[in-house]
Design a protein around this motif. Structure first.
Motif, PDB file in Angstrom:
ATOM      1  N   ILE A 219      11.347  11.088   1.604  1.00 22.60           N
ATOM      2  CA  ILE A 219      10.007  10.580   1.998  1.00 22.60           C
ATOM      3  C   ILE A 219       8.996  11.571   2.339  1.00 22.60           C
ATOM      4  N   LEU A 220       8.014  11.115   1.796  1.00 20.66           N
ATOM      5  CA  LEU A 220       6.653  12.050   2.231  1.00 20.66           C
ATOM      6  C   LEU A 220       5.720  11.131   2.901  1.00 20.66           C
ATOM      7  N   GLN A 221       5.156  11.825   3.898  1.00 16.81           N
ATOM      8  CA  GLN A 221       4.066  11.131   4.525  1.00 16.81           C
ATOM      9  C   GLN A 221       2.953  12.086   4.810  1.00 16.81           C
ATOM     10  N   ASP A 222       1.784  11.522   4.545  1.00 20.24           N
ATOM     11  CA  ASP A 222       0.510  12.585   4.782  1.00 20.24           C
ATOM     12  C   ASP A 222       0.683  13.951   3.908  1.00 20.24           C
ATOM     13  N   GLN A 223       1.371  13.798   2.661  1.00 19.64           N
ATOM     14  CA  GLN A 223       1.704  14.862   1.793  1.00 19.64           C
ATOM     15  C   GLN A 223       2.470  15.996   2.367  1.00 19.64           C
ATOM     16  N   LYS A 224       3.591  15.576   3.418  1.00 20.92           N
ATOM     17  CA  LYS A 224       4.504  16.416   3.889  1.00 20.92           C
ATOM     18  C   LYS A 224       5.731  15.721   3.866  1.00 20.92           C
ATOM     19  N   VAL A 225       6.930  16.401   3.574  1.00 23.51           N
ATOM     20  CA  VAL A 225       8.036  15.979   3.318  1.00 23.51           C
ATOM     21  C   VAL A 225       8.752  15.726   4.965  1.00 23.51           C
ATOM     22  N   VAL A 226       8.836  14.237   5.288  1.00 17.39           N
ATOM     23  CA  VAL A 226       9.572  14.035   6.416  1.00 17.39           C
ATOM     24  C   VAL A 226      10.792  13.605   6.474  1.00 17.39           C
ATOM     25  N   TYR A 227      11.485  13.378   5.313  1.00 15.05           N
ATOM     26  CA  TYR A 227      12.775  13.116   5.273  1.00 15.05           C
ATOM     27  C   TYR A 227      13.289  13.811   3.714  1.00 15.05           C
ATOM     28  N   GLN A 228      14.438  14.459   3.933  1.00 14.21           N
ATOM     29  CA  GLN A 228      14.949  15.038   2.560  1.00 14.21           C
ATOM     30  C   GLN A 228      16.616  14.834   2.750  1.00 14.21           C
TER      31      GLN A 228
ATOM     32  N   GLY B 278       0.781  -1.286   0.057  1.00 14.70           N
ATOM     33  CA  GLY B 278       0.146  -0.043  -0.075  1.00 14.70           C
ATOM     34  C   GLY B 278       0.857   1.298   0.028  1.00 14.70           C
ATOM     35  N   CYS B 279       2.308   1.180   0.214  1.00 14.50           N
ATOM     36  CA  CYS B 279       3.122   2.180   0.151  1.00 14.50           C
ATOM     37  C   CYS B 279       3.190   2.608  -1.394  1.00 14.50           C
ATOM     38  N   GLN B 280       2.880   4.053  -1.579  1.00  8.36           N
ATOM     39  CA  GLN B 280       2.999   4.677  -3.092  1.00  8.36           C
ATOM     40  C   GLN B 280       4.573   4.880  -3.167  1.00  8.36           C
ATOM     41  N   VAL B 281       4.882   4.232  -4.366  1.00  6.85           N
ATOM     42  CA  VAL B 281       6.370   4.490  -4.762  1.00  6.85           C
ATOM     43  C   VAL B 281       6.301   5.233  -5.923  1.00  6.85           C
ATOM     44  N   VAL B 282       6.941   6.464  -5.954  1.00  6.76           N
ATOM     45  CA  VAL B 282       6.667   7.363  -7.319  1.00  6.76           C
ATOM     46  C   VAL B 282       8.330   7.678  -7.855  1.00  6.76           C
ATOM     47  N   ALA B 283       8.442   7.824  -9.074  1.00  4.70           N
ATOM     48  CA  ALA B 283       9.369   8.278  -9.639  1.00  4.70           C
ATOM     49  C   ALA B 283       9.358   9.437 -10.876  1.00  4.70           C
TER      50      ALA B 283
END
Length: 73
Positions: free
Chosen positions: A32-41, A7-12
């Motif tokens: 890494i994005l979670q709930d439409q927020k960047v949680v890791y850059q 269920g994890c969405q992977v995009v490129a």
């Protein structure tokens, strides 16, 4: 990703680089994005890639999602 986190969405970006063109990104980065927020850059790539950091973040997240149920009899 899809095997470890169903269920994890992977995009490129596409080969025509449309995301890069739309957002004016110069350097490549891992996000890494979670709930439409960047949680890791991650750092500017490819020299700044720290795959171990990404793995650590994902492992920590996976552990936080596991719940322990205690049933008292």
């Amino acid at each position: 990703m899809t095997q470890e986190a169903p269920g994890c969405q992977v995009v490129a970006d596409t080969m025509d680089n449309s995301s890069n063109a739309a957002y004016g990104a110069y350097f490549q980065r891992l996000y890494i994005l979670q709930d439409q927020k960047v949680v890791y850059q991650g750092g500017k790539g490819p020299e700044g890639y720290k795959i171990a950091e990404v793995r650590e973040w994902l492992d920590k997240y996976k552990r936080s999602q596991q719940t322990t149920v205690v049933i008292h009899v």
